[in-house]
Design a protein around this motif. Structure first.
Motif, PDB file in Angstrom:
ATOM      1  N   GLN B 361       0.716  -1.268  -0.004  1.00  0.00           N
ATOM      2  CA  GLN B 361      -0.036  -0.141   0.116  1.00  0.00           C
ATOM      3  C   GLN B 361       0.996   1.176   0.201  1.00  0.00           C
ATOM      4  O   GLN B 361       1.897   1.296   0.744  1.00  0.00           O
ATOM      5  CB  GLN B 361      -0.831   0.084   1.345  1.00  0.00           C
ATOM      6  CG  GLN B 361      -2.051  -0.943   1.173  1.00  0.00           C
ATOM      7  CD  GLN B 361      -3.022  -1.076   2.386  1.00  0.00           C
ATOM      8  OE1 GLN B 361      -2.352  -0.689   3.472  1.00  0.00           O
ATOM      9  NE2 GLN B 361      -4.224  -0.900   2.365  1.00  0.00           N
ATOM     10  N   GLN B 362       0.512   2.232  -1.038  1.00  0.00           N
ATOM     11  CA  GLN B 362       1.358   3.365  -0.922  1.00  0.00           C
ATOM     12  C   GLN B 362       0.437   4.612  -0.979  1.00  0.00           C
ATOM     13  O   GLN B 362      -0.695   4.532  -1.759  1.00  0.00           O
ATOM     14  CB  GLN B 362       2.111   3.339  -2.253  1.00  0.00           C
ATOM     15  CG  GLN B 362       3.014   4.477  -2.332  1.00  0.00           C
ATOM     16  CD  GLN B 362       3.948   4.386  -3.753  1.00  0.00           C
ATOM     17  OE1 GLN B 362       4.214   3.365  -4.186  1.00  0.00           O
ATOM     18  NE2 GLN B 362       4.480   5.196  -4.249  1.00  0.00           N
ATOM     19  N   ALA B 374       3.650   0.863   2.703  1.00  0.00           N
ATOM     20  CA  ALA B 374       3.278  -0.090   3.710  1.00  0.00           C
ATOM     21  C   ALA B 374       3.553  -1.616   2.856  1.00  0.00           C
ATOM     22  O   ALA B 374       2.830  -1.629   1.882  1.00  0.00           O
ATOM     23  CB  ALA B 374       2.275   0.031   4.429  1.00  0.00           C
ATOM     24  N   VAL B 400       6.773  -0.348   7.024  1.00  0.00           N
ATOM     25  CA  VAL B 400       6.066   0.921   6.824  1.00  0.00           C
ATOM     26  C   VAL B 400       7.215   1.798   6.972  1.00  0.00           C
ATOM     27  O   VAL B 400       8.079   2.005   7.687  1.00  0.00           O
ATOM     28  CB  VAL B 400       5.140   1.291   8.276  1.00  0.00           C
ATOM     29  CG1 VAL B 400       4.611   2.677   7.825  1.00  0.00           C
ATOM     30  CG2 VAL B 400       4.052   0.231   8.362  1.00  0.00           C
TER      31      VAL B 400
END
Lengths: 134, 539
Positions: B361-362, B374, B400
C-alpha cells in the motif's frame, strides 16, 4: 467504529424472504465468531475475515497498516445484544446476517508511556453460513 | 446497597424466566435464554497499567427471547428482545435495566395488498448511497401483486434513528425518514428509487445537519460469451448539508453533491475463475449520513481469483483510491494484494498446506508532503500428522516507510510456531497446543517480544474447559523500559438440560524492569437457562 456489509438491493431480499420463518442462530457460535475475528484484528490474517463486499474493507486495512501500533491487540470486555437481521436459504446452506454489539479495548505497550488501552463499543455485522439438509 | 437491589431484581427475573411456560400453540416458536453472572475485578500494584479501568464486583442479567408464529395462514408475527440488567461498567454505560435490541415484525402475505410492518431495531438497507444502517425505526413495506410470473414490486417507507440506545433515546439527534420503491424481475433485473431525509443535531460545536439524498439503483444478470455477469450500480444526488463538510464555514460548504458506483461481478462458465471490477466516485458535497461513501473520493478496484481442481487458489486485488479531492492536496492510495494457498504435496491435499499473502500500500499526497509505503508478506504452513497431530508455522514481515520524514520507518517481523495434539483420555477429548511466538519491531526504539504460549481444551459430553497461558518479554531499546508479561485465561462450562453453569478467570501480570508491577484479576461466574421450544431441540 461502525462496520457495515453492503446492501444487495435489500428491499428485494425483504420481498423474497417475507413469508419464510427464520431459524434461530446459535448465540454461542456468534460469540465464538466475534472472538475469532477480533483476535485477528491488527494481524495479517484479518483480511481473510472481512467480506469482499464490506464497504470499508480497504480503509480499515490501510488504517491498521499506517496508524495502529503493530503489537496492539483487542480484548473483548463484553458481548451484548445479538440480533438476527436477515436470513436466506440456498444450496444446502443457511446464511444469516447477524448484528452484535461488542465492548472491546485495544491494548499495547508503549515504550515511553507503558501499557495503553482504548475502549470502545461497536456494532459488528457478521455473515454466519451453516450447512443444512437440502 | 446498589448490588443488593440489582441482585434482588435479578433473582426475580431469573425466577420469572424459569417459570415462563412454553406456548401451547404448536405452530409458534419460542426461544431465548436468561444469564445471571457475577464478575469481580481486582488490581494490585500500579492501576494505571491494568487492562481494567475499575475495580469491584458487578452483577449482570442478560436476557434474550424470540417469539414467532403464524396468526393465520400467510400472517406471521415475530418479536425479539435482548437486554440486560446490570451495574457493570464493562457491560454498559447505564446501570439498571438496559434494553439493547427490540423488534416486532408482522407480515401479511394474504392481504389484498401484501404488507409488512417492522418496529424497533432493524437493518434498513435502501441502497449503499442513501441508507444502509441499523436503525431504531418504524417501517412499512407493501408488495403489490405484479400480475406476472417472476416479477415483484415493493414500496417501503421508514422513520428511524441511528446510533441510539433505548435508554436516553432521542430520535431527533440523528433522524432518518425515507422511501424506497422498486421492481425485481427475473429477466429484466432489479431497479429501485430511494429518497431519504437525514437530520442531525449540532455536535461538539459543529452546526446541525439537514440533507436530502436521492438515488437510482439497478442490477441485472447477463450471460455473455461464456461468462455469468452480475452488473449493478447506483447514481445518487445529495442536496443540503454534507457530514464531510460541516466543519467548514457556511460560505465554503457545498450545498449539493453527487455519487456513482458501478460494479461488475463475473464468473466463467467453463473455468474456475471469478472476478470483480468496481468504480466509485463521490463529490465533495456527497456525505449521506446513512451511507459509508467517502465524500470527495474516487476508487477503482479490480479483483480476481482462480481455483484449480487440485485445490490451489490464487487471488489478486488491485485498488487505486484518491481522497480529499476537493482540497489542494489530494491523497492517492495504491493497494495491491495477492494470495496463494493450497496443498504442497500433490498426492495428499491435507498433509501439508501452505498460504502466502503479499500486499503493498502506498499513500501519497499531490505535493509529496505525505509519502508512506507499507508492505506485508505473510506465510503459513500447516502440517497434519495423522488424525491427532497438527503443526502450524506462521511468519510475517511488514514494513512501513514514511518517505517524507527520514528515519521514520518501521519493520515488524513475526514468527509463531504451534503444535496441536488431540488425546482421548478416559472419555475426555483433550487438545493441547503448546507454541512460541516472537515479534521484533525495528524502529528508532527497537523492541523484541518473545514468549511461549499454551492452550489446553478438554471437552466431555456437555462439559468444556479451556485454559490459555502466555508469557512474553519485551526487550526495549532502553533497558529500563523492558517488561515481562504473563497472561492466564480459564473458561469452564457445564450444561445440564436447559441449564449451563460457567466460570471465567483472567489474570494479567505486568512486571516492568523499572517501576511497580501490576497484577490484574477478573473472575466471573454465570448461570444460563435456555427456554422455549428450540432449546436443545425439545418442547
Amino acid at each position: 467504529m461502525r462496520r457495515k456489509i453492503a446492501a444487495l438491493v435489500a428491499a428485494g431480499l425483504l420481498c423474497a424472504g417475507a413469508a419464510q420463518a427464520q431459524a434461530p442462530v446459535d448465540k454461542a457460535v456468534v460469540r465464538q465468531a466475534v472472538e475469532q475475528v477480533l483476535r485477528a484484528w491488527n494481524t495479517p490474517t484479518l483480511g481473510h475475515w472481512l467480506a469482499a463486499d464490506f464497504a470499508e474493507r480497504d480503509r480499515l486495512l490501510a488504517a491498521l497498516s499506517f496508524d495502529v501500533p503493530p503489537t496492539a491487540r483487542l480484548r473483548v470486555l463484553s458481548i451484548g445484544g445479538i440480533q438476527l437481521l436477515e436470513q436466506e436459504r440456498g444450496d444446502g446452506v443457511l446464511r444469516s446476517l447477524v448484528s452484535v454489539t461488542v465492548r472491546a479495548q485495544a491494548e499495547w505497550e508503549d515504550q515511553q508511556q507503558g501499557f495503553q488501552r482504548r475502549e470502545g463499543t461497536a456494532e459488528y455485522v457478521l455473515r454466519i453460513v451453516r450447512e443444512v439438509p437440502r | 446497597m446498589r448490588h443488593r437491589r440489582v441482585a434482588r431484581l435479578l433473582l426475580v427475573l431469573q425466577g420469572v424466566a424459569v417459570a415462563v411456560p412454553v406456548p401451547s400453540l404448536a405452530d409458534w416458536n419460542f426461544s431465548g435464554s436468561n444469564t445471571v453472572r457475577v464478575d469481580s475485578y481486582r488490581i494490585r500494584g500500579d492501576e494505571r497499567h491494568s487492562p481494567y479501568g475499575q475495580e469491584g464486583t458487578f452483577i449482570t442479567n442478560d436476557i434474550d427471547l424470540s417469539l414467532s408464529g403464524d396468526l393465520a395462514p400467510g400472517q406471521t408475527l415475530k418479536f425479539d428482545f435482548a437486554g440486560t440488567v446490570t451495574d457493570s461498567p464493562y457491560r454498559s454505560d447505564h446501570t439498571g435495566l438496559v434494553p439493547e435490541a427490540m423488534r416486532l415484525s408482522y407480515d401479511n402475505a394474504t392481504a389484498g395488498l401484501p404488507f409488512r410492518v417492522d418496529l424497533g431495531d432493524q437493518n434498513v438497507q435502501f441502497s449503499e448511497l442513501t441508507l444502509n444502517r441499523t436503525l431504531k425505526a418504524a417501517r412499512l413495506t407493501v408488495r403489490p401483486n405484479s400480475g406476472s410470473d417472476g416479477r415483484s414490486y415493493w414500496a417501503s417507507t421508514v422513520i428511524g434513528s441511528d446510533g441510539q440506545q433505548w435508554r436516553d433515546f432521542d430520535p431527533e439527534e440523528n433522524l432518518y425518514y425515507g422511501l424506497s420503491v422498486g421492481m425485481q424481475d427475473q429477466r429484466l433485473g432489479t431497479y429501485s428509487f430511494n429518497l431519504v431525509h437525514h437530520s442531525e443535531s449540532g455536535l461538539e460545536g459543529l452546526p446541525s445537519l439537514s440533507q436530502w439524498a436521492a438515488s437510482l439503483t439497478g442490477q441485472r444478470q447477463f450471460d455473455i460469451a461464456g461468462q455469468d455477469l452480475n452488473v449493478r450500480g447506483e447514481l445518487a444526488y445529495l442536496h443540503g448539508d454534507s457530514a464531510a463538510t460541516r466543519h467548514l464555514s457556511a460560505g465554503e460548504r457545498p450545498d449539493s453533491g453527487y455519487g456513482v458506483y458501478v460494479q461488475i461481478d463475473g464468473r466463467s462458465q467453463s473455468r474456475p475463475v471469478d472476478y470483480r471490477l468496481r468504480y466509485d466516485r463521490y463529490s465533495d458535497g456527497l456525505g449521506p449520513g446513512g451511507s459509508s461513501a467517502l465524500a470527495g473520493s474516487e476508487a477503482l478496484l479490480l479483483e480476481g481469483g482462480w481455483r484449480s481442481e487440485r485445490d490451489v487458489e490464487l487471488r489478486g486485488r488491485l485498488q487505486r483510491s484518491r481522497t480529499e479531492l476537493g482540497s489542494a492536496n489530494p491523497i492517492t492510495t495504491d493497494s495491491a494484494a495477492v494470495s496463494l494457498s493450497g496443498p504442497l504435496i500433490p498426492g495428499d491435499r491435507q498433509k501439508v498446506r501452505g498460504r502466502l499473502d503479499l500486499s503493498r500500500q502506498q499513500r501519497e499526497s499531490a505535493d509529496d508532503s505525505v509519502s508512506v509505503l507499507a508492505q506485508t508478506a505473510q506465510g503459513s504452513l500447516t502440517i497434519t500428522h495423522g488424525a491427532r497431530h497438527q503443526t502450524r508455522l506462521n511468519g510475517a514481515i511488514a514494513t512501513v516507510d514514511d518517505r517524507g520524514q527520514s528515519g521514520v520507518e518501521r519493520t515488524t517481523r513475526q514468527l509463531a510456531v504451534a503444535h496441536t495434539a488431540r488425546i482421548d483420555l478416559a472419555g475426555i477429548d483433550l487438545t493441547i497446543t503448546p507454541g512460541v511466538s516472537a515479534t521484533e519491531i525495528e524502529t528508532e526504539d527497537a523492541e523484541m517480544t518473545v514468549g511461549p504460549t499454551l492452550a489446553i481444551e478438554a471437552t466431555r459430553d456437555r462439559e468444556r474447559l479451556i485454559l490459555e497461558l502466555g508469557q512474553s518479554r519485551i526487550d526495549a531499546a532502553d533497558p529500563e523500559a523492558d517488561v515481562e508479561l504473563s497472561r492466564l485465561g480459564l473458561r469452564y462450562e457445564i450444561q445440564r438440560g436447559r441449564h449451563a453453569f460457567g466460570v471465567d478467570i483472567d489474570r494479567s501480570l505486568r512486571e516492568p524492569e523499572a517501576g511497580e508491577e501490576t497484577d490484574s484479576w477478573h473472575a466471573g461466574m454465570y448461570w444460563r437457562y435456555d427456554f422455549g421450544k428450540d432449546a436443545n431441540g425439545v418442547s
